[in-house]
Design an enzyme around this catalytic site. Structure first.
Site, mmCIF file in Angstrom:
data_model
loop_
_atom_site.group_PDB
_atom_site.id
_atom_site.type_symbol
_atom_site.label_atom_id
_atom_site.label_comp_id
_atom_site.label_asym_id
_atom_site.label_seq_id
_atom_site.Cartn_x
_atom_site.Cartn_y
_atom_site.Cartn_z
ATOM 1 C CB CYS A 136 -0.909 0.073 1.227
ATOM 2 S SG CYS A 136 -2.025 -1.293 1.384
ATOM 3 N N GLY A 152 1.399 0.314 -5.252
ATOM 4 C CA GLY A 152 0.181 -0.486 -5.354
ATOM 5 C C GLY A 152 -0.574 -0.137 -6.609
ATOM 6 C CG ASN A 185 1.947 1.060 3.691
ATOM 7 O OD1 ASN A 185 1.943 -0.094 3.293
ATOM 8 N ND2 ASN A 185 3.023 1.823 3.653
ATOM 9 N N GLY A 186 0.564 -1.511 5.591
ATOM 10 C CA GLY A 186 1.263 -2.389 6.530
ATOM 11 C C GLY A 186 0.522 -3.693 6.697
ATOM 12 C CE1 TYR A 224 11.568 -4.191 -7.035
ATOM 13 C CE2 TYR A 224 9.954 -4.444 -5.283
ATOM 14 C CZ TYR A 224 10.266 -4.485 -6.626
ATOM 15 O OH TYR A 224 9.321 -4.814 -7.551
HETATM 16 N N1 LIG Z 1 9.578 6.262 -11.863
HETATM 17 C C1 LIG Z 1 10.531 5.456 -11.431
HETATM 18 N N2 LIG Z 1 11.751 5.571 -11.913
HETATM 19 C C2 LIG Z 1 12.711 4.741 -11.507
HETATM 20 N N3 LIG Z 1 12.510 3.801 -10.622
HETATM 21 C C3 LIG Z 1 11.292 3.684 -10.132
HETATM 22 C C4 LIG Z 1 10.261 4.490 -10.504
HETATM 23 N N4 LIG Z 1 9.154 4.120 -9.863
HETATM 24 C C5 LIG Z 1 9.520 3.083 -9.095
HETATM 25 N N5 LIG Z 1 10.814 2.852 -9.256
HETATM 26 C C6 LIG Z 1 11.603 1.831 -8.696
HETATM 27 O O1 LIG Z 1 11.355 0.748 -9.538
HETATM 28 C C7 LIG Z 1 11.657 -0.410 -8.898
HETATM 29 C C8 LIG Z 1 10.752 -1.472 -9.385
HETATM 30 O O2 LIG Z 1 10.780 -1.413 -10.746
HETATM 31 P P1 LIG Z 1 11.337 -2.523 -11.706
HETATM 32 O O3 LIG Z 1 12.549 -3.145 -11.283
HETATM 33 O O4 LIG Z 1 11.366 -1.842 -13.028
HETATM 34 O O5 LIG Z 1 10.180 -3.501 -11.727
HETATM 35 P P2 LIG Z 1 10.111 -4.840 -11.030
HETATM 36 O O6 LIG Z 1 9.063 -4.605 -9.981
HETATM 37 O O7 LIG Z 1 9.669 -5.710 -12.114
HETATM 38 O O8 LIG Z 1 11.450 -5.140 -10.495
HETATM 39 C C9 LIG Z 1 11.676 -0.083 -7.473
HETATM 40 O O9 LIG Z 1 12.972 -0.143 -7.097
HETATM 41 C C10 LIG Z 1 11.277 1.348 -7.362
HETATM 42 O O10 LIG Z 1 12.042 1.966 -6.403
HETATM 43 MG MG LIG Z 2 13.248 -4.947 -10.869
#
Ligand SMILES: Nc1ncnc2c1ncn2[C@@H]1O[C@H](COP(=O)(O)OP(=O)(O)O)[C@@H](O)[C@H]1O
Ligand SMILES: [Mg+2]
Ligand SMILES: Nc1ncnc2c1ncn2[C@@H]1O[C@H](COP(=O)(O)OP(=O)(O)O)[C@@H](O)[C@H]1O
Ligand SMILES: Nc1ncnc2c1ncn2[C@@H]1O[C@H](COP(=O)(O)OP(=O)(O)O)[C@@H](O)[C@H]1O
Ligand SMILES: Nc1ncnc2c1ncn2[C@@H]1O[C@H](COP(=O)(O)OP(=O)(O)O)[C@@H](O)[C@H]1O
Ligand code: SF4
Ligand code: SF4
Ligand code: SF4
Ligand code: SF4
Ligand SMILES: [Mg+2]
Ligand SMILES: [Mg+2]
Ligand SMILES: [Mg+2]
Lengths: 472, 472, 472, 472
Positions: free
Chosen positions: C14, C41, C114-115, C254
């Site tokens: 969330c 989410g 969220n949680g 992540y």
């Molecule tokens: N707009 C963005 N630009 C770069 N990274 C993003 C963005 N939005 C989310 N993230 C990062 O993307 C990551 C997840 O994306 P990605 O690796 O492309 O997909 P997956 O979930 O398939 O691993 C997360 O680390 C998040 O921090």
């Molecule tokens: Mg990824």
């Protein structure tokens, strides 16, 4: 009210895909191919299929995933063609979706077009004078009428005769009940490549669409070449007189996906070298190099590699950009760029920054990004553009702004720098651009939007001072 | 899976509407007009509007209320035309929605058609030979191509020339940038009437569409007449050679709304008199007269009035019938009729019943209704049909079954009675039918599906034994 | 059939957002805030608004842009809260969308969470024993029932009393008719920050949501803190006993967006340092460093910076990934990764490659990527993971796989290397991870999915061997 | 903007259906049952199913056919319940769709309600004081909370205890994992009948819903009766103290379908006799009797039979009425009635007419219809209403207007006649109404909206002068 996040961008008008296979689900493979070509057009999508007697088309407005949410054309066939399109506002109509599917004296024919004819208006008028009616405003309808009116005997000859009459930029995938035909105009403005999938064949605007279906890149269709694929195999023919090759250099700069290979040249490599060259030309020094994602990234990496100045992510692009709802009153506010990009404070704070983007169209977005970086603490922002100033409109399938809206058409570089508020502004030179592309001869490309040298002329009415979009 | 509640019915293929007014919202009035004509076609709907220079069309699959759920065409204009359509399964495609809107040498033209051309196939082939392409399978596209190819000077002359070439049944509403044109074929198969709304004009398939917008019925467009409405007022022209008038008698029997007046004849009155005549012809006696609602009701009232046998509601029709979801396995069960009709036990129990319906097509539904009434306690069910046996298909705009599916084409009346399980079965005689319609001369109507006397011939390929639907 | 591109990923459950402002359009700002939090989410979204007396909520399945395609809640108010959710398949139901909106003895209350509570099951059972009914399977409904049953006088005291009963991870935004309340659990598992927008206040899961609305980051809500915002201003209270702080380290690895700052630590910086540390720990040499975009990119840049090995784009991620239609039979084929990623042949061909990703869950995707790189010509692929092996499930709001599906729960590193086909495999050490995060004390974070040290215990039934998801 | 064609109508708030069968598709049968009950509520629909352990519900806004367009609940079970609802504007929210489905200490329970509790407000307040929260504004949620809080052991006893606390009108279908329970309030305001389908059981608001699924009407559930159906068969229990029976007379007058049989009385027969009685009371003579379709038709037939004055169709009702798009500015115009009804000129021209309708609420529609008939040439219109003047609001499940909007609450009959412009106006007397219903004792019905004698009192706040709708 939807906000168009691409208003300050060049827009590619189309991507095409075709497949002939007796062993694969041709509609599904076309679906995947279009999905890989989605960056070439997000407004509408369509797939046509034939099983040798019936022909069926399904088209709609929206992304590939949306148009085919309820499923693909029901017909199980052995040939399919597909199309994605991004068009100018005026022609954003359901009627303008492609592929077109018609019956004519020879049976069914379906056709999808990437590019822009420069004499469509005249041809259309001539056809109307002969009694043709038009239900759309797309060039494909002009082409299909020419084919239908051809007095030649075979479909190949009908097409070839028609091609002698059309001018401008066109990559076509055409489907009859038993043939898949790919055509690239004599200048070769737009890319079109040929792949092998098992015993079958695939044609696509970019090689990334071959990759997604697991096809192997065989070669590019050549300018002035028509390939005819049938159960008898692949047959290649030349048409029209020989013309100077003029592949659109903007495919390398911006349009194509970096993982595509066009006319033997890796797009990634070209962009990387543009960045390197830009570094050499600008002679800039700074704390970090950042890109305006995603289009500026590869050149920024080249810039960084050349200079040794570390590359970092200074801007994060929201990945859910799309048809986002905006209330009318919000449009006045400075929302646009914040919706799309956000500065990474840790990266930019207290730094002098080299910011690389591929091009500047109207310049409004660049100005907002520079401001955003400064608000996040950047002490200096040097904007580096991996292409020369765009001073002229495109008549070959790209929706550049009309001339007076191109900032470089009316302003000098120093004025543009002031407009966008950068500490310095550096464009790649035209020569530098040419040198960056090693696998295509520099006289085999179009640079008209930079140097006004139009390889295939311009539309008559435009040349005469008329409006750019004639049928809208 | 949707269940088609109309599978055992004759299907009207279209309704048309047109309006010319500088004082009303023409799109909205067209919307209401189509809403009143919805019984003539539930599959698709469309509205085209012009403001004198632009022309815009919005079309879609579904009921009028569904197609325009998000609103009407944006263009504010002074002319609009509209269309509702029920088509045969094969042509149930988005591409086949009307009105058609095309550009041709003379500008924009939009066209909507009710009827069926008997030489569409030949014309289409001829046009294709001349180089025309076709994107739909509707007759309108043939007509519009003829107009576009006409060498005549004015649009009126172009249309008239084209009309000399088409055969069969057609009511057309045509719109150019400045004219609204209404055309009815020389036989006058389908109805088309003219109304006055303030200073403006309205054209519609049935007068109930004039009523809903508050227009006054002026008169019917005559067979072989073309009316041209512009700022200069209304101009009437005749075209083609004089032909015997042949208004479809089924409009009175079943298709039209009972509150409409067609060619001076009240539909309600006609049906009522059919019921009276049927009573006289059958000479039946029973406890009550009931109808199969809604189409049988008016004739049932006439039957009751003539005989003095009380009329009662013996069957209730579910008013939410429409595109109802049905799971595949359910189709096998006897669901169909129960979804649509239910017996009123109080009315029918212990009674001998005269049940009036307008016609029998395949006979399957009638059989189920008879069974339903008996299960509800009816001691006898005499089925009375207010039209003669349908022995022949229609080529003039009505989707009757193909001939071998018409129960009366292969079975005698007594066999049909047995098939539907009625205690007796009485059809109205053709003479009786003719006498029931007092305001239209009996030789001025078509009865071909009863007597095989086709006023405008039949399609060539059909005559030669081919399939009924040529373009599907 | 839709293919879930995130099946081999950790899923954040969330994102929350709240705003109190008498000068801004609170619903619209919440919309933008959720749009910036969309990565937390993608399954459902909702916004609730109050104007001081009425309260209105609009919720739906899909992306923010889809749920509010037809517009925002109509109510013009001064407080709004919002929620985006990615949930486990089982609970993917319309009923489970948030914010919840209920009436209770004290009026209206709306709540978004969220949680993940570790004692939700017990609390729910206890509440049911007292006569509560539950219409959803979300924790928020448990919390709102506790609040409603509290015997305390003020809403603040009711909430605080309820918080003493719940265990696990929770960030809450709560709205009454006149108050916006933000709560972060005593361990502070999930992030929650506070911003100032003109005279108003904003609460959000991540600071990137403050940036998008133009709010200034004031500070993070502290573990065990409740902030109450009303016309009287902001009031902060502590609740519960002091607990060891345990911010989820995976937010840095992540989940969070790299441009967010959480508990004073730039996410970008943390990831960059993880990459640097991984470089030091692995001691690898190779031709290039690439990332698995987007999550691996920042660490890959750190790795490159530390080693001097050039960073390059070796994989392109399709940006139109989403709910893409897939036919059942296709699932068997190796489609998944090709739909999402494509190798850049120019970058990888003939190279020995260090490929950086953030984590490995099941390992299936990593294996396919390695294969794709080798097919594109890579001579060696060394996989570097910027986190330790995930050996244990998360009970604090993250949908890790059940334990037996975590590849590191059942396989040694060498076995995993073989499984994914890499030439070598290097995980960041737990110590290295801790050192990478400089602004948060290393004992103030949760690492349970790496080291099985659960700061807030685990659900009773799970501890006892039960299934992970208790209410599904 | 949608125009509500039912603004001048009494609105039934609900229809319920339940089935227990181990041999039929319970969800599908519920679907058909609701389809037959659609006239009792068009705003939302829902179906809940259980297979003995799981329970699933699918609900939505719209007609049955729309809500389940994509299919029925996936769960294959042996019990299902369903609900259709027409609610007042204020509560027209997705959250208010039924059946409700909750978990409580005893497992799952799903509940659907037809009627209106008079003490819902008090009960809700009391429950809130005990700590309950409410997510909807429907009475069902109050009832389900009472059940959940009951200290009784079995579900039957819990329900019975709860029923002692609720007042007003209610028919309930309740489903647990293994039981289908039907409840009718001690007054029996709303109908509820029991049917047999093979070895299974069906419960429905009206017998027409039994007919559609092929079930046989066994009997009506009695006032104060609860039937419990399980694998052990059907068990009947009485609850509450004996109360005077008070079946809503309006079910016979207007709400129910004429083909339904309620408490042993054919609705058709009742309406027919009302028309006969009205004829006797009014002593009118005229050329023809017509009805305002559909609700006035059966009484009109009775009127005609009694007097010998011929019945004819004088008004045609558009059968595609529904949620029709209307532009805001159109609402001012006199569109409403023309959209819905059209006069049959042939029938009415030059005639003196007796027009029969079931009731008059606000009187605005009747006035427009009279005008329409006169414009079509009627020389006199005598309006005959087959019920007495409605002078008082209903608190038992019918959405009558608030009192001051009921025309008969503020105007004498002669004033009403003038208001609607009829030549004479005749209401059926209350005595006449009572005599028309032969199978239900006249003291066993509610007539409160005619005589203010409320069998179950009225809501406290209303009695005290408050607003009618308490929770909105
Ligand atoms: N707009 C963005 N630009 C770069 N990274 C993003 C963005 N939005 C989310 N993230 C990062 O993307 C990551 C997840 O994306 P990605 O690796 O492309 O997909 P997956 O979930 O398939 O691993 C997360 O680390 C998040 O921090
Ligand atoms: Mg990824
Ligand atoms: N999946 C992808 N990954 C990286 N770049 C891509 C991808 N798809 C398209 N591109 C590139 O993205 C660029 C356009 O994207 P971007 O700059 O983010 O948007 P904008 O059109 O707003 O400039 C083009 O250069 C195209 O080559
Ligand atoms: N609003 C209406 N009221 C009464 N009859 C109508 C209406 N609209 C169309 N009709 C008539 O309904 C008939 C068709 O309806 P019906 O018999 O109910 O359906 P079916 O097509 O199944 O026979 C036609 O005779 C048409 O004239
Ligand atoms: N299928 C049906 N056939 C005939 N009457 C029906 C049907 N369904 C419902 N009814 C009756 O219709 C009446 C309401 O319909 P009607 O008068 O046409 O609409 P309104 O609600 O506008 O008065 C009710 O009396 C109901 O009993
Ligand atoms: S004008 Fe520019 S954009 Fe157009 S084809 Fe030439 S290089 Fe490409
Ligand atoms: S054949 Fe029958 S249905 Fe067709 S036009 Fe003639 S009378 Fe009408
Ligand atoms: S167990 Fe892992 S994912 Fe869950 S909160 Fe702790 S560190 Fe985060
Ligand atoms: S008050 Fe009228 S509508 Fe309400 S239950 Fe009694 S009789 Fe029926
Ligand atoms: Mg860009
Ligand atoms: Mg009928
Ligand atoms: Mg009525």
């Amino acid at each position: 009210m939807y906000y168009d996040f691409r208003a300050d961008k060049l827009r590619e008008e189309c991507g095409v895909f075709g497949i002939f296979s007796r062993h694969d689900d041709v509609a599904l493979n076309t679906y995947w191919g279009l999905y890989a070509l989605q960056h070439r057009g997000q407004e509408s999508a369509g797939i046509a299929v034939t099983d040798g007697s019936e022909m069926e088309v399904q088209r709609g407005m929206g992304l590939v995933g949306e148009v085919f949410r309820q499923g693909l054309p029901a017909l199980r066939g052995h040939i399919a063609i597909g199309h994605v399109r991004y068009s100018t506002t005026g022609s954003s109509l359901p009627a303008n979706t492609q592929p077109l599917l018609v019956t004519y004296s020879g049976g069914h024919i379906s056709l999808a077009h990437n590019g822009n004819l420069t004499n469509a208006h005249e041809l259309r008028q001539a056809l109307e004078k002969q009694g043709s009616v038009f239900q759309t405003s797309v060039d494909s309808e002009v082409i299909v009428n020419l084919i239908a009116r051809s007095s030649q005997g075979t479909i190949e000859d009908k097409i070839k005769e028609s091609l002698t009459r059309i001018k401008g930029a066109y990559c076509l995938v055409i489907m009859t009940e038993d043939k898949l035909i790919g055509v690239r105009d004599p200048h070769g403005f737009r890319p079109l490549c040929l792949g092998r999938l098992g015993g079958g064949w695939v044609i696509a605007s970019e090689s990334c669409a071959l990759d997604i279906v697991g096809a192997e890149l065989v070669r590019d269709i050549e300018p002035g070449e028509m390939v005819v694929i049938s159960d008898a195999g692949l047959k290649s023919e030349r048409f029209g007189q020989k013309d100077r090759k003029a592949l659109c250099v903007f495919e390398y700069i911006y349009f194509a996906r970096p993982d595509s290979i066009i006319d033997g040249q890796s797009v990634y490599e070209a962009r990387f070298r543009m960045g390197q060259q830009l570094a050499r030309e600008s002679g800039l020094a700074a704390d970090i190099v950042i890109s305006v994602p995603d289009s500026g990234t590869t050149a920024a990496l080249g810039f960084s590699r050349e200079t040794g100045i570390p590359y970092a992510e200074g801007l994060i692009k929201n990945r859910y950009i799309g048809r986002t709802f905006i209330q009318p009153e919000q449009k006045k506010r400075d929302l646009g760029v914040r919706m799309k990009l956000n500065a990474v404070r840790h990266t930019v704070q207290g730094k002098s920054i080299i910011m690389v983007d591929d091009s500047i169209v109207r310049g409004t977005t660049s100005g907002k990004i520079v401001r955003m970086l400064k608000e996040a603490g950047a002490v200096a922002v040097h904007m580096c553009v991996s292409s020369p100033p765009i001073g002229f409109p495109c008549y070959y399938g790209i929706d550049t702004a009309v001339r007076k809206e191109l900032i470089a058409a009316t302003k000098q570089v120093e004025e543009i720098r002031q407009f966008i508020g950068a500490d310095s502004l550096h464009y790649l030179s035209l020569d530098g651009l040419k040198q960056s592309i090693t696998n295509v001869a520099s006289d085999a490309m179009c640079y008209a939007c930079f140097n006004c040298d139009y390889p295939a002329g311009m539309p008559a009415c435009t040349a005469a001072g008329g409006n750019k979009y004639v049928f809208e």
